[in-house]
Every structure is written in structure tokens, then in C-alpha cells.
Design a protein around this motif. Structure first.
Motif, PDB file in Angstrom:
ATOM      1  N   ASN A   1      28.083  80.299   4.364  1.00 20.77           N
ATOM      2  CA  ASN A   1      27.402  81.323   5.324  1.00 20.77           C
ATOM      3  C   ASN A   1      27.982  81.522   6.475  1.00 20.77           C
ATOM      4  N   VAL A   2      28.481  80.699   7.149  1.00 22.37           N
ATOM      5  CA  VAL A   2      29.148  80.819   8.483  1.00 22.37           C
ATOM      6  C   VAL A   2      30.347  81.501   8.262  1.00 22.37           C
ATOM      7  N   ALA A   3      31.159  81.081   7.114  1.00 24.34           N
ATOM      8  CA  ALA A   3      32.439  81.835   6.830  1.00 24.34           C
ATOM      9  C   ALA A   3      32.251  83.288   6.675  1.00 24.34           C
ATOM     10  N   GLN A   4      31.152  83.649   5.672  1.00 18.19           N
ATOM     11  CA  GLN A   4      30.960  84.865   5.631  1.00 18.19           C
ATOM     12  C   GLN A   4      30.350  85.762   6.803  1.00 18.19           C
ATOM     13  N   ARG A   5      29.656  85.322   7.508  1.00 15.19           N
ATOM     14  CA  ARG A   5      29.363  85.962   8.765  1.00 15.19           C
ATOM     15  C   ARG A   5      30.277  86.067   9.834  1.00 15.19           C
ATOM     16  N   ARG A   6      31.144  85.153   9.823  1.00 10.50           N
ATOM     17  CA  ARG A   6      32.219  84.973  10.962  1.00 10.50           C
ATOM     18  C   ARG A   6      33.474  86.175  10.521  1.00 10.50           C
ATOM     19  N   LEU A   7      33.722  86.207   9.109  1.00  5.82           N
ATOM     20  CA  LEU A   7      34.543  87.137   8.609  1.00  5.82           C
ATOM     21  C   LEU A   7      33.944  88.510   8.788  1.00  5.82           C
TER      22      LEU A   7
ATOM     23  N   VAL B   1      41.314 106.791   5.151  1.00  2.36           N
ATOM     24  CA  VAL B   1      40.671 105.527   5.412  1.00  2.36           C
ATOM     25  C   VAL B   1      40.852 104.538   4.347  1.00  2.36           C
ATOM     26  N   LEU B   2      40.860 104.935   3.100  1.00  5.17           N
ATOM     27  CA  LEU B   2      40.903 103.823   1.726  1.00  5.17           C
ATOM     28  C   LEU B   2      42.359 103.217   2.078  1.00  5.17           C
ATOM     29  N   ALA B   3      43.325 104.048   2.327  1.00  8.67           N
ATOM     30  CA  ALA B   3      44.644 103.621   2.351  1.00  8.67           C
ATOM     31  C   ALA B   3      44.768 102.573   3.686  1.00  8.67           C
ATOM     32  N   GLN B   4      44.280 102.878   4.697  1.00  9.33           N
ATOM     33  CA  GLN B   4      44.157 101.820   6.066  1.00  9.33           C
ATOM     34  C   GLN B   4      43.416 100.828   5.584  1.00  9.33           C
ATOM     35  N   ALA B   5      42.116 100.864   4.909  1.00 12.56           N
ATOM     36  CA  ALA B   5      41.480  99.705   4.575  1.00 12.56           C
ATOM     37  C   ALA B   5      42.145  98.596   3.549  1.00 12.56           C
ATOM     38  N   LYS B   6      42.974  99.400   2.580  1.00 12.45           N
ATOM     39  CA  LYS B   6      43.720  98.380   1.816  1.00 12.45           C
ATOM     40  C   LYS B   6      44.717  97.633   2.563  1.00 12.45           C
ATOM     41  N   THR B   7      45.461  98.200   3.341  1.00 15.16           N
ATOM     42  CA  THR B   7      46.265  97.422   4.391  1.00 15.16           C
ATOM     43  C   THR B   7      45.650  96.410   5.132  1.00 15.16           C
ATOM     44  N   SER B   8      44.534  96.800   5.846  1.00 15.71           N
ATOM     45  CA  SER B   8      43.829  95.733   6.427  1.00 15.71           C
ATOM     46  C   SER B   8      43.420  94.658   5.763  1.00 15.71           C
ATOM     47  N   ALA B   9      42.873  94.929   4.400  1.00 15.45           N
ATOM     48  CA  ALA B   9      42.479  93.779   3.300  1.00 15.45           C
ATOM     49  C   ALA B   9      43.576  92.857   3.184  1.00 15.45           C
ATOM     50  N   ALA B  10      44.913  93.526   2.669  1.00 22.95           N
ATOM     51  CA  ALA B  10      46.077  92.906   2.400  1.00 22.95           C
ATOM     52  C   ALA B  10      46.310  91.619   3.630  1.00 22.95           C
ATOM     53  N   GLU B  11      45.990  92.387   4.865  1.00 25.26           N
ATOM     54  CA  GLU B  11      46.390  91.306   6.114  1.00 25.26           C
ATOM     55  C   GLU B  11      45.222  90.270   6.001  1.00 25.26           C
ATOM     56  N   ILE B  12      44.228  90.554   6.007  1.00 25.52           N
ATOM     57  CA  ILE B  12      43.124  89.778   6.033  1.00 25.52           C
ATOM     58  C   ILE B  12      43.290  88.435   4.953  1.00 25.52           C
ATOM     59  N   ASN B  13      43.611  89.118   3.629  1.00 29.92           N
ATOM     60  CA  ASN B  13      43.729  88.173   2.513  1.00 29.92           C
ATOM     61  C   ASN B  13      44.912  87.277   2.902  1.00 29.92           C
TER      62      ASN B  13
ATOM     63  N   LEU C   1      43.575  84.527   5.158  1.00 32.45           N
ATOM     64  CA  LEU C   1      42.902  83.697   4.526  1.00 32.45           C
ATOM     65  C   LEU C   1      43.361  82.857   3.379  1.00 32.45           C
ATOM     66  N   THR C   2      44.520  83.211   3.114  1.00 30.42           N
ATOM     67  CA  THR C   2      45.382  82.594   1.871  1.00 30.42           C
ATOM     68  C   THR C   2      46.241  81.447   2.750  1.00 30.42           C
ATOM     69  N   ASP C   3      46.581  81.688   4.043  1.00 25.60           N
ATOM     70  CA  ASP C   3      47.740  81.048   4.640  1.00 25.60           C
ATOM     71  C   ASP C   3      47.649  79.438   4.590  1.00 25.60           C
ATOM     72  N   GLY C   4      48.458  78.715   4.303  1.00 28.25           N
ATOM     73  CA  GLY C   4      48.320  77.336   4.175  1.00 28.25           C
ATOM     74  C   GLY C   4      47.912  76.686   3.028  1.00 28.25           C
ATOM     75  N   PHE C   5      47.404  77.714   1.901  1.00 28.91           N
ATOM     76  CA  PHE C   5      47.110  77.104   0.863  1.00 28.91           C
ATOM     77  C   PHE C   5      47.953  77.484  -0.416  1.00 28.91           C
ATOM     78  N   THR C   6      48.312  76.733  -1.474  1.00 30.93           N
ATOM     79  CA  THR C   6      49.044  76.975  -2.737  1.00 30.93           C
ATOM     80  C   THR C   6      48.086  78.057  -3.209  1.00 30.93           C
ATOM     81  N   SER C   7      48.856  78.721  -4.470  1.00 28.04           N
ATOM     82  CA  SER C   7      48.161  79.559  -5.143  1.00 28.04           C
ATOM     83  C   SER C   7      47.213  78.569  -6.116  1.00 28.04           C
ATOM     84  N   ALA C   8      47.639  77.631  -6.640  1.00 27.32           N
ATOM     85  CA  ALA C   8      46.509  76.751  -7.100  1.00 27.32           C
ATOM     86  C   ALA C   8      45.411  76.908  -6.559  1.00 27.32           C
ATOM     87  N   GLU C   9      45.432  76.366  -5.377  1.00 31.31           N
ATOM     88  CA  GLU C   9      44.391  75.787  -4.516  1.00 31.31           C
ATOM     89  C   GLU C   9      43.417  77.353  -4.300  1.00 31.31           C
ATOM     90  N   ILE C  10      44.005  78.408  -4.111  1.00 37.90           N
ATOM     91  CA  ILE C  10      43.288  79.557  -4.060  1.00 37.90           C
ATOM     92  C   ILE C  10      42.859  80.031  -5.226  1.00 37.90           C
TER      93      ILE C  10
END
Length: 157
Positions: free
Chosen positions: A18-24, A105-117, A120-129
């Protein structure tokens, strides 16, 4: 297979989720370059995959009921990102289409989502994700939107 290890019972998963979802959500909404809310971006992503979906289909994909998707479509149409058109086969049904502004705006949102993802995945292995993604996806099966449709509650399904 259920994990009943003593250590997993103390992770406070509900709280952390819940905290992660709200914060994000708050962080994403506060970004100055963001022209849309996370919910609006979700609708644009759906229309980017299949333009002209029925409002009910879009609502189901976003896990929203009729009132929720109706309000989201109203707000997104007011921003001139989408337009609503009557279905040609069923005049009672409505389909939703991207506008040219919505495509931009969709193209901008895709770029933003890629940056956020990436963040979110920084510091984790592909297997962990993969494990995290599997766990989060399993929540949808374990806790269906409509509890009356839960196969675990109905042994005949």
C-alpha cells in the motif's frame, strides 16, 4: 505451494504494498512534465494497443467498474486526449479512440513509464524482477475483482 516460513509472516506485505503504491502514484502525479494522471496514462496505453475499444473493455483492463471508467473517460476526453463514439453495431455502447493530441501524450507517457520502470528495477537482477512480477500478478488471481467469481470459493469451477 504456500510459503509459511516464519520470516515471510513478518514482512508486512500489505503495508509495504500500500505504501509503495501510494508513494509511486503521488510521485508520478507530481512530475511537472506529466500531462496525465497515472489512470489516464493507463487508458492511453490500452488505446495505444487497440484503439476504439469499448468502454467496458477498457474498464475491465484497468480493473475499474462502470462509474470509474465513465469518469476517467470524461476527464480524459475533456483534456482532448480521447474521444468517445457510439458503437456502430450497438448504439447503447461507446467506444473510445485516441485523438492526435492523445497519441502525442501517449508517446510521452511511454517514455516516462520506461524511465520509472528503470528506476523501479535498478539494483535488482532480472530473476528477482521476474519473481516480483509473478508475485504481483498472482494477487489478481488470489483476490479477484468480483469475489463471487473466485474459483477457490466455488469447487464446481
Amino acid at each position: 505451494m504456500r510459503n509459511k516460513d516464519a520470516a515471510t509472516r513478518h514482512h508486512r506485505l500489505i503495508y509495504l504494498l500500500n505504501v509503495a503504491q501510494r508513494r509511486l502514484q503521488r510521485w508520478m502525479a507530481a512530475q511537472p512534465e506529466s500531462e496525465v494522471t497515472p489512470a489516464q496514462a493507463g487508458l492511453l496505453f490500452i488505446l495505444g494497443r487497440q484503439d476504439g475499444v469499448l468502454m467496458g473493455e477498457a474498464g475491465a483492463a484497468l480493473d475499474m467498474g462502470p462509474a470509474g471508467i465513465s469518469g476517467l473517460v470524461d476527464r480524459t476526453a475533456a483534456a482532448r486526449l480521447i474521444e468517445r463514439r457510439a458503437d456502430c453495431e450497438d448504439g447503447r455502447a461507446w467506444r473510445v479512440w485516441l485523438t492526435p493530441k492523445g497519441r502525442t501524450v501517449l508517446a510521452q507517457a511511454k517514455t516516462s513509464a520506461a524511465e520509472i520502470n528503470a528506476a523501479l528495477t535498478d539494483g535488482f537482477t532480472s530473476a528477482e524482477i521476474d519473481i516480483v512480477a509473478h508475485w504481483l500478478s498472482s494477487i489478481q488471481d488470489k483476490f479477484p475483482r468480483d469475489p463471487s467469481r473466485d474459483p477457490a470459493r466455488d469447487p464446481e469451477e
